[in-house]
Write a protein that holds these residues in place. Structure first.
Motif, short mmCIF file in Angstrom:
data_model
loop_
_atom_site.label_atom_id
_atom_site.label_comp_id
_atom_site.label_asym_id
_atom_site.label_seq_id
_atom_site.Cartn_x
_atom_site.Cartn_y
_atom_site.Cartn_z
N THR A 1 0.85 -1.18 0.00
CA THR A 1 0.00 0.00 0.00
C THR A 1 0.89 1.23 0.00
OG1 THR A 1 -1.67 -1.18 1.27
CG2 THR A 1 -1.81 1.22 1.26
N PRO A 2 0.72 2.11 -1.00
CA PRO A 2 1.54 3.32 -1.03
C PRO A 2 1.22 4.25 0.15
CG PRO A 2 -0.04 3.30 -2.85
CD PRO A 2 -0.20 2.02 -2.11
N ALA A 3 2.18 5.11 0.49
CA ALA A 3 2.04 5.99 1.65
C ALA A 3 0.98 7.08 1.46
CB ALA A 3 3.38 6.63 1.98
N SER A 4 0.74 7.48 0.25
CA SER A 4 -0.23 8.55 0.00
C SER A 4 -1.63 8.11 0.42
CB SER A 4 -0.24 8.90 -1.49
OG SER A 4 -1.41 9.60 -1.85
N PRO A 5 -2.29 8.88 1.29
CA PRO A 5 -3.65 8.52 1.70
C PRO A 5 -4.62 8.44 0.52
CG PRO A 5 -2.78 10.19 3.18
CD PRO A 5 -1.80 10.06 2.04
N PHE A 6 -4.48 9.34 -0.45
CA PHE A 6 -5.37 9.30 -1.62
C PHE A 6 -5.12 8.05 -2.45
CE2 PHE A 6 -6.36 10.21 -6.08
CZ PHE A 6 -7.72 10.44 -5.97
N ALA A 7 -3.85 7.74 -2.70
CA ALA A 7 -3.52 6.54 -3.48
C ALA A 7 -3.99 5.29 -2.74
CB ALA A 7 -2.03 6.47 -3.76
N ALA A 8 -3.76 5.25 -1.44
CA ALA A 8 -4.13 4.07 -0.65
C ALA A 8 -5.64 3.92 -0.52
CB ALA A 8 -3.51 4.17 0.74
N GLY A 9 -6.36 5.04 -0.37
CA GLY A 9 -7.79 4.97 -0.13
C GLY A 9 -8.67 5.00 -1.35
N GLN A 10 -8.17 5.58 -2.43
CA GLN A 10 -9.00 5.75 -3.62
C GLN A 10 -8.45 5.01 -4.85
OE1 GLN A 10 -11.96 7.48 -3.53
NE2 GLN A 10 -11.58 7.62 -1.34
N VAL A 11 -7.19 5.29 -5.18
CA VAL A 11 -6.63 4.76 -6.43
C VAL A 11 -6.36 3.26 -6.33
CG1 VAL A 11 -4.79 4.99 -8.14
CG2 VAL A 11 -5.62 7.02 -6.93
N LEU A 12 -5.71 2.83 -5.27
CA LEU A 12 -5.38 1.41 -5.14
C LEU A 12 -6.62 0.51 -5.11
CD1 LEU A 12 -3.11 -0.65 -4.94
CD2 LEU A 12 -3.16 -0.34 -2.46
N PRO A 13 -7.66 0.84 -4.34
CA PRO A 13 -8.86 0.00 -4.40
C PRO A 13 -9.49 -0.04 -5.80
CG PRO A 13 -8.92 1.36 -2.43
CD PRO A 13 -7.77 1.84 -3.27
N ALA A 14 -9.47 1.09 -6.50
CA ALA A 14 -10.01 1.11 -7.87
C ALA A 14 -9.16 0.25 -8.79
CB ALA A 14 -10.08 2.54 -8.39
N LEU A 15 -7.83 0.30 -8.62
CA LEU A 15 -6.95 -0.54 -9.43
C LEU A 15 -7.21 -2.01 -9.15
CD1 LEU A 15 -4.54 -0.86 -11.39
CD2 LEU A 15 -3.08 -0.89 -9.36
N HIS A 16 -7.30 -2.39 -7.88
CA HIS A 16 -7.56 -3.79 -7.53
C HIS A 16 -8.89 -4.26 -8.13
CE1 HIS A 16 -4.19 -4.96 -5.11
NE2 HIS A 16 -4.32 -3.92 -4.30
N SER A 17 -9.90 -3.42 -8.07
CA SER A 17 -11.19 -3.77 -8.65
C SER A 17 -11.06 -3.98 -10.15
CB SER A 17 -12.20 -2.66 -8.34
OG SER A 17 -13.44 -2.95 -8.94
N TYR A 18 -10.39 -3.07 -10.83
CA TYR A 18 -10.18 -3.18 -12.27
C TYR A 18 -9.41 -4.46 -12.60
CZ TYR A 18 -8.34 -2.35 -16.91
OH TYR A 18 -7.98 -2.50 -18.22
N LEU A 19 -8.34 -4.73 -11.86
CA LEU A 19 -7.52 -5.91 -12.13
C LEU A 19 -8.32 -7.19 -11.90
CD1 LEU A 19 -4.10 -4.84 -10.58
CD2 LEU A 19 -4.77 -4.85 -13.00
N ASP A 20 -9.10 -7.23 -10.84
CA ASP A 20 -9.91 -8.41 -10.55
C ASP A 20 -10.89 -8.70 -11.69
OD1 ASP A 20 -8.61 -8.71 -8.15
OD2 ASP A 20 -10.23 -7.85 -6.94
N GLU A 21 -11.45 -7.65 -12.27
CA GLU A 21 -12.42 -7.80 -13.35
C GLU A 21 -11.79 -8.09 -14.70
OE1 GLU A 21 -14.85 -4.30 -13.49
OE2 GLU A 21 -15.49 -4.53 -11.41
N ASN A 22 -10.53 -7.69 -14.91
CA ASN A 22 -9.94 -7.72 -16.24
C ASN A 22 -8.66 -8.54 -16.38
OD1 ASN A 22 -11.62 -5.65 -17.79
ND2 ASN A 22 -11.15 -4.62 -15.87
N ARG A 23 -8.21 -9.19 -15.35
CA ARG A 23 -6.92 -9.88 -15.41
C ARG A 23 -6.87 -10.95 -16.49
NH1 ARG A 23 -5.33 -10.02 -10.23
NH2 ARG A 23 -3.92 -8.30 -10.52
N GLY A 24 -7.95 -11.63 -16.76
CA GLY A 24 -7.96 -12.71 -17.75
C GLY A 24 -7.94 -12.24 -19.20
#
Length: 88
Positions: A62-85
């Motif tokens: 988890t990156p140190a930036s609160p915005f990256a940790a709270g907003q960007v990273l969860p959105a990235l994980h969601s995108y990756l979970d949906e599109n990894r295949g």
């Protein structure tokens, strides 16, 4: 250098600016089997987030930036979970 190729991961450290995207892409092309560890990053430029979306690696840490940790990273994980295949 803030983007490094380790034995067991591609690691982002400190302030990761746009100039690091070429290294990140090169490492992900050469070692698609490795996860990308964001745990030591303090700031990550949007170009690097976009590269992660294209290559769809396993992302850890988890990156140190609160915005990256709270907003960007969860959105990235969601995108990756949906599109990894899907093919890049």
């Amino acid at each position: 250098m803030t983007v490094t190729l380790e034995e067991d991961a591609i690691t982002l450290r400190g302030v990761c600016g746009v100039e690091e995207v070429e290294d990140l892409v090169g490492y992900m092309e050469r070692r698609p089997d490795l996860p990308v560890d964001l745990g030591a990053a303090t700031t990550i430029h949007t170009a690097l987030w976009q590269a992660l979306m294209v290559f769809k690696p396993v992302v850890s840490g988890t990156p140190a930036s609160p915005f990256a940790a709270g907003q960007v990273l969860p959105a990235l994980h969601s995108y990756l979970d949906e599109n990894r295949g899907e093919q890049t």
